[in-house]
Design an enzyme around this catalytic site. Structure first.
Site, PDB file in Angstrom:
ATOM      1  N   LYS A   1       0.839  -1.026   0.013  1.00 21.54           N
ATOM      2  CA  LYS A   1      -0.015  -0.072   0.011  1.00 21.54           C
ATOM      3  C   LYS A   1       0.765   1.085   0.013  1.00 21.54           C
ATOM      4  CE  LYS A   1      -3.763  -2.472   2.217  1.00 21.54           C
ATOM      5  NZ  LYS A   1      -4.657  -2.948   3.220  1.00 21.54           N
TER       6      LYS A   1
ATOM      7  N   GLN B   1      -5.358  -1.626   9.363  1.00 25.19           N
ATOM      8  CA  GLN B   1      -5.099  -2.884   8.775  1.00 25.19           C
ATOM      9  C   GLN B   1      -5.793  -3.802   9.654  1.00 25.19           C
ATOM     10  OE1 GLN B   1      -3.784  -3.287   5.819  1.00 25.19           O
ATOM     11  NE2 GLN B   1      -4.037  -5.367   5.912  1.00 25.19           N
TER      12      GLN B   1
ATOM     13  N   ASP C   1     -11.698   2.245   3.509  1.00 24.77           N
ATOM     14  CA  ASP C   1     -11.982   0.630   3.231  1.00 24.77           C
ATOM     15  C   ASP C   1     -13.542   0.376   3.226  1.00 24.77           C
ATOM     16  OD1 ASP C   1      -9.747  -1.056   3.229  1.00 24.77           O
ATOM     17  OD2 ASP C   1      -9.087  -0.801   5.504  1.00 24.77           O
TER      18      ASP C   1
HETATM   19  N1  GUN Z   1      -6.899  -7.088   5.933  1.00 26.00           N
HETATM   20  C1  GUN Z   1      -7.117  -8.017   4.948  1.00 26.00           C
HETATM   21  N2  GUN Z   1      -7.857  -7.525   3.906  1.00 26.00           N
HETATM   22  C2  GUN Z   1      -8.031  -6.157   4.268  1.00 26.00           C
HETATM   23  C3  GUN Z   1      -8.535  -4.858   3.657  1.00 26.00           C
HETATM   24  O1  GUN Z   1      -8.932  -4.858   2.597  1.00 26.00           O
HETATM   25  N3  GUN Z   1      -8.486  -3.693   4.589  1.00 26.00           N
HETATM   26  C4  GUN Z   1      -7.992  -3.808   5.679  1.00 26.00           C
HETATM   27  N4  GUN Z   1      -8.208  -2.837   6.509  1.00 26.00           N
HETATM   28  N5  GUN Z   1      -7.460  -4.998   6.220  1.00 26.00           N
HETATM   29  C5  GUN Z   1      -7.326  -6.177   5.621  1.00 26.00           C
END
Ligand code: GUN
Length: 293
Positions: free
Chosen positions: A52, A96, A119
């Site tokens: 990211k 996350q 998200d």
């Molecule tokens: N953990 C696995 N996939 C994701 C996601 O798309 N966003 C976040 N914040 N955590 C994750």
């Protein structure tokens, strides 16, 4: 038979975001700013967060990663989130997941300003998606929709099977595929770990979206000839290789289109996060009160 090239589509989307970011810098004098919070040392999460960060650099989004100790308390995490919500300099906030045991993810997610919720996990954005209002959409299912659109694989009027019912992928995926939108209008069945005869249901499907995290769960005998498969699974095999939820090599001559793993949905998740960060930047300026249209 089409191999859906997630790397290519994601690179094009990142280029578009890069152009949007340049325009924002010209108009507002600064780039969008994404805050990422990573609590603890989950190895997969550390890798995702690095991807990211790298994507932000590439498109010109400013990112700041907050790496918090695994012993961080709920109270300290909430205080941190509140500060990021308040800050006018922060446009997007990403917590996350999963969080270490003892921390309440739903409570944290509900604290994030819905306009900064890149998200799309805040109850406001989940609700918006469920009733067809504009809002920020979860990155992975949004990325799947962008792949279908790119290749003109409309699910309208088709039988779609989503395997998995997570809040991150399965549930929002089912909502997007069944929505009254140009690339929605599918008849969607959601299967999960308690579905008795997964094969019988998958065999009816024109589109299968496995998102359950079990290597090679979807085998050749479960796939209707000509079906499209968009594989969200990401599993590590004992030999260290990555593999989706589909027995890829053995379904290749049955399907009409399929995503590889890696190189399918994964890069799209990161690219849609970049697009959502630009969207969040605009949303907070143009729609300060989260209106309903
Ligand atoms: N953990 C696995 N996939 C994701 C996601 O798309 N966003 C976040 N914040 N955590 C994750």
């Amino acid at each position: 038979m089409l191999i859906i090239d997630g790397k290519k589509v994601a690179a094009e989307l990142r280029q578009k975001v890069r152009n949007d970011v340049d325009a924002i810098v010209r108009e507002h004098g600064r780039a969008p700013h994404l805050a990422v919070i990573l609590v603890g040392d989950d190895p997969a999460s550390q890798i995702y967060v690095r991807y990211k960060e790298k994507a932000c650099d590439e498109v010109g989004i400013v990112s700041r990663i907050w790496r918090l100790d695994g012993s961080t308390t709920q109270c300290a995490l909430e205080k941190h989130l509140a500060e990021l919500c308040e800050s006018d300099d922060i446009d997007g906030i990403l917590l996350q997941l999963p969080l270490p045991r003892g921390l309440d993810a739903n409570r944290c997610l509900a604290m994030i300003d819905p306009r900064k919720d890149v998200d799309g996990f805040h109850p406001e954005n989940v609700g918006r998606l469920s009733i067809g209002l504009p809002g920020l959409k979860p990155c992975t299912p949004y990325g799947v929709m962008k792949l279908l659109e790119y290749y003109g694989l409309s699910p309208a009027g088709k039988q779609a099977v989503v395997v998995g019912r997570s809040n991150i992928v399965g549930k929002p995926m089912a909502m997007l595929l069944s929505a009254q939108t140009p690339f929605g209008n599918a008849t969607v069945t959601v299967c999960h770990s308690r579905t008795p005869d997964l094969g019988a249901i998958c065999r009816q499907a024109d589109l299968i979206v496995p998102a359950i995290g079990k290597a090679k769960l979807i085998t050749r005998d479960m796939v209707k000839p000509g079906a499209v498969i968009v594989d969200v699974g990401m599993n590590r095999l004992p030999d260290g290789k990555l593999c989706g939820d589909v027995d890829y090599d053995n379904v290749l001559d049955v399907v009409s289109a399929i995503t590889p793993v890696p190189g399918g949905v994964g890069p799209m998740t990161i690219a849609t996060l970049m697009a959502n960060t630009v969207e969040a930047f605009r949303w907070r300026r143009e729609r300060p009160l989260c209106p309903v249209d």
